[in-house]
Design a protein around this motif. Structure first.
Motif, PDB file in Angstrom:
ATOM      1  N   ILE A 128      19.933 -24.306 -40.229  1.00  0.00           N
ATOM      2  CA  ILE A 128      20.549 -23.260 -39.403  1.00  0.00           C
ATOM      3  C   ILE A 128      21.087 -22.138 -40.279  1.00  0.00           C
ATOM      4  O   ILE A 128      20.864 -20.958 -39.995  1.00  0.00           O
ATOM      5  CB  ILE A 128      21.655 -23.868 -38.515  1.00  0.00           C
ATOM      6  N   THR A 129      21.764 -22.476 -41.349  1.00  0.00           N
ATOM      7  CA  THR A 129      22.316 -21.458 -42.248  1.00  0.00           C
ATOM      8  C   THR A 129      21.206 -20.618 -42.855  1.00  0.00           C
ATOM      9  O   THR A 129      21.324 -19.392 -42.938  1.00  0.00           O
ATOM     10  CB  THR A 129      23.146 -22.127 -43.363  1.00  0.00           C
ATOM     11  N   SER A 130      20.128 -21.258 -43.250  1.00  0.00           N
ATOM     12  CA  SER A 130      18.994 -20.530 -43.824  1.00  0.00           C
ATOM     13  C   SER A 130      18.374 -19.587 -42.794  1.00  0.00           C
ATOM     14  O   SER A 130      18.030 -18.448 -43.109  1.00  0.00           O
ATOM     15  CB  SER A 130      17.956 -21.525 -44.330  1.00  0.00           C
ATOM     16  N   ALA A 131      18.242 -20.052 -41.557  1.00  0.00           N
ATOM     17  CA  ALA A 131      17.679 -19.213 -40.494  1.00  0.00           C
ATOM     18  C   ALA A 131      18.587 -18.018 -40.214  1.00  0.00           C
ATOM     19  O   ALA A 131      18.112 -16.899 -40.006  1.00  0.00           O
ATOM     20  CB  ALA A 131      17.471 -20.038 -39.228  1.00  0.00           C
ATOM     21  N   ILE A 132      19.892 -18.248 -40.210  1.00  0.00           N
ATOM     22  CA  ILE A 132      20.846 -17.159 -39.984  1.00  0.00           C
ATOM     23  C   ILE A 132      20.736 -16.140 -41.115  1.00  0.00           C
ATOM     24  O   ILE A 132      20.680 -14.929 -40.872  1.00  0.00           O
ATOM     25  CB  ILE A 132      22.294 -17.706 -39.872  1.00  0.00           C
ATOM     26  N   SER A 135      27.272 -24.551 -33.302  1.00  0.00           N
ATOM     27  CA  SER A 135      27.197 -25.664 -32.350  1.00  0.00           C
ATOM     28  C   SER A 135      26.250 -25.352 -31.197  1.00  0.00           C
ATOM     29  O   SER A 135      25.707 -26.256 -30.571  1.00  0.00           O
ATOM     30  CB  SER A 135      28.595 -25.991 -31.816  1.00  0.00           C
ATOM     31  N   ILE A 136      26.020 -24.076 -30.933  1.00  0.00           N
ATOM     32  CA  ILE A 136      25.119 -23.671 -29.848  1.00  0.00           C
ATOM     33  C   ILE A 136      23.667 -23.651 -30.313  1.00  0.00           C
ATOM     34  O   ILE A 136      22.752 -23.884 -29.539  1.00  0.00           O
ATOM     35  CB  ILE A 136      25.520 -22.268 -29.319  1.00  0.00           C
ATOM     36  N   LEU A 137      23.463 -23.412 -31.593  1.00  0.00           N
ATOM     37  CA  LEU A 137      22.111 -23.282 -32.137  1.00  0.00           C
ATOM     38  C   LEU A 137      21.405 -24.629 -32.156  1.00  0.00           C
ATOM     39  O   LEU A 137      22.007 -25.661 -32.434  1.00  0.00           O
ATOM     40  CB  LEU A 137      22.172 -22.682 -33.534  1.00  0.00           C
ATOM     41  N   ASP A 192       9.598 -27.909 -34.781  1.00  0.00           N
ATOM     42  CA  ASP A 192       8.790 -27.179 -35.762  1.00  0.00           C
ATOM     43  C   ASP A 192       9.640 -26.517 -36.846  1.00  0.00           C
ATOM     44  O   ASP A 192       9.116 -25.838 -37.723  1.00  0.00           O
ATOM     45  CB  ASP A 192       7.914 -26.137 -35.077  1.00  0.00           C
ATOM     46  N   GLY A 193      10.961 -26.710 -36.808  1.00  0.00           N
ATOM     47  CA  GLY A 193      11.848 -26.179 -37.843  1.00  0.00           C
ATOM     48  C   GLY A 193      12.464 -24.842 -37.501  1.00  0.00           C
ATOM     49  O   GLY A 193      13.303 -24.349 -38.239  1.00  0.00           O
ATOM     50  N   THR A 194      12.046 -24.236 -36.388  1.00  0.00           N
ATOM     51  CA  THR A 194      12.647 -22.968 -35.979  1.00  0.00           C
ATOM     52  C   THR A 194      13.988 -23.241 -35.315  1.00  0.00           C
ATOM     53  O   THR A 194      14.251 -24.344 -34.855  1.00  0.00           O
ATOM     54  CB  THR A 194      11.733 -22.208 -34.999  1.00  0.00           C
ATOM     55  N   VAL A 195      14.816 -22.205 -35.266  1.00  0.00           N
ATOM     56  CA  VAL A 195      16.148 -22.345 -34.699  1.00  0.00           C
ATOM     57  C   VAL A 195      16.254 -21.455 -33.472  1.00  0.00           C
ATOM     58  O   VAL A 195      15.993 -20.248 -33.542  1.00  0.00           O
ATOM     59  CB  VAL A 195      17.227 -21.970 -35.735  1.00  0.00           C
ATOM     60  N   SER A 196      16.638 -22.032 -32.338  1.00  0.00           N
ATOM     61  CA  SER A 196      16.780 -21.285 -31.094  1.00  0.00           C
ATOM     62  C   SER A 196      18.225 -20.853 -30.898  1.00  0.00           C
ATOM     63  O   SER A 196      19.149 -21.585 -31.233  1.00  0.00           O
ATOM     64  CB  SER A 196      16.377 -22.167 -29.905  1.00  0.00           C
ATOM     65  N   GLY A 197      18.387 -19.650 -30.340  1.00  0.00           N
ATOM     66  CA  GLY A 197      19.717 -19.161 -30.011  1.00  0.00           C
ATOM     67  C   GLY A 197      20.278 -18.152 -30.996  1.00  0.00           C
ATOM     68  O   GLY A 197      21.339 -17.582 -30.754  1.00  0.00           O
ATOM     69  N   GLU A 248      20.115 -14.239 -29.637  1.00  0.00           N
ATOM     70  CA  GLU A 248      21.134 -13.880 -28.653  1.00  0.00           C
ATOM     71  C   GLU A 248      22.467 -13.590 -29.334  1.00  0.00           C
ATOM     72  O   GLU A 248      23.138 -12.603 -29.019  1.00  0.00           O
ATOM     73  CB  GLU A 248      21.314 -15.015 -27.627  1.00  0.00           C
ATOM     74  N   GLN A 249      22.839 -14.430 -30.269  1.00  0.00           N
ATOM     75  CA  GLN A 249      24.104 -14.218 -30.979  1.00  0.00           C
ATOM     76  C   GLN A 249      24.022 -12.992 -31.879  1.00  0.00           C
ATOM     77  O   GLN A 249      24.992 -12.258 -32.029  1.00  0.00           O
ATOM     78  CB  GLN A 249      24.471 -15.453 -31.802  1.00  0.00           C
ATOM     79  N   LEU A 250      22.846 -12.744 -32.459  1.00  0.00           N
ATOM     80  CA  LEU A 250      22.671 -11.579 -33.320  1.00  0.00           C
ATOM     81  C   LEU A 250      22.822 -10.284 -32.512  1.00  0.00           C
ATOM     82  O   LEU A 250      23.434  -9.327 -32.984  1.00  0.00           O
ATOM     83  CB  LEU A 250      21.297 -11.626 -33.997  1.00  0.00           C
TER      84      LEU A 250
END
Length: 185
Positions: free
Chosen positions: A97-101, A121-123, A128-133, A136-138
């Motif tokens: 998650i941190t890497s995706a952010i 906590s929402i993410l 497949d390793g992708t992060v959803s959400g 929207e936060q961005l």
């Protein structure tokens, strides 16, 4: 790819600028190799530790099966192993998650300030390793912290066009072009 190298090949300044713009667009969204290697090495290290715990557990099971105390040791090791699996799975999820952010914050001033603004906590990490959400936060963060985001020049052009269609005159547009000003020059 460097600008000087392209100029040395005989390209004009305009072509070099266009090539560099295309190159930057192609690289947008890529995770830097250094960060990818860090996450990948950490993941391998965590998987190795889990594998070591499993081997330790198997060796204890083979050595001591008959004794009641051995059964207690085995149960404790199994519980430790399960808690280690959960801990490392959570750590891998957090790193993903941190890497995706961070990959979404490539064109941001002081990205370290914005990383903590995401509600992890929402993410959700997909299979497949992708992060959803994240998107929207961005979008919300772009509204709240406009000054930290680097504005793309194309976005500025769109803003100018929007303003001119709402009634604010754009002196550089063809319909507001002042011929008298041009003659004076």
């Amino acid at each position: 790819m460097k600008k000087e190298n392209l100029i040395a090949l005989g390209l004009t300044e305009e072509l070099v600028s266009e090539v560099m713009d295309i190159y930057k667009k192609d690289l947008k969204g890529y995770i830097p190799k250094k960060r990818f290697d860090e996450v990948n090495d950490s993941r391998k290290d965590l998987e190795k530790q889990i594998e070591d715990k499993n081997e330790q557990l198997i060796s204890f099971e083979e050595k001591i099966k008959s004794c009641e105390e051995a059964e207690k040791i085995i149960k404790k090791l199994q519980q430790d192993n399960e808690s280690a699996k959960k801990f490392y799975a959570a750590k891998i999820k957090d790193m993903t998650i941190t890497s995706a952010i961070q990959s979404k914050l490539m064109n941001v001033k002081y990205s370290d300030l914005l990383v903590d603004k995401f509600d992890k906590s929402i993410l959700v990490v997909n299979e497949d390793g992708t992060v959803s959400g994240i998107d929207e936060q961005l979008t919300i963060l772009k509204k709240q912290y406009k000054d930290l985001f680097i504005i793309d020049t194309k976005d500025e052009e769109l803003n100018c066009q929007k303003k001119s269609s709402e009634g604010v005159k754009n002196p550089w547009s063809m319909e507001h072009f002042n011929l008298a000003v041009k003659l004076q020059v």
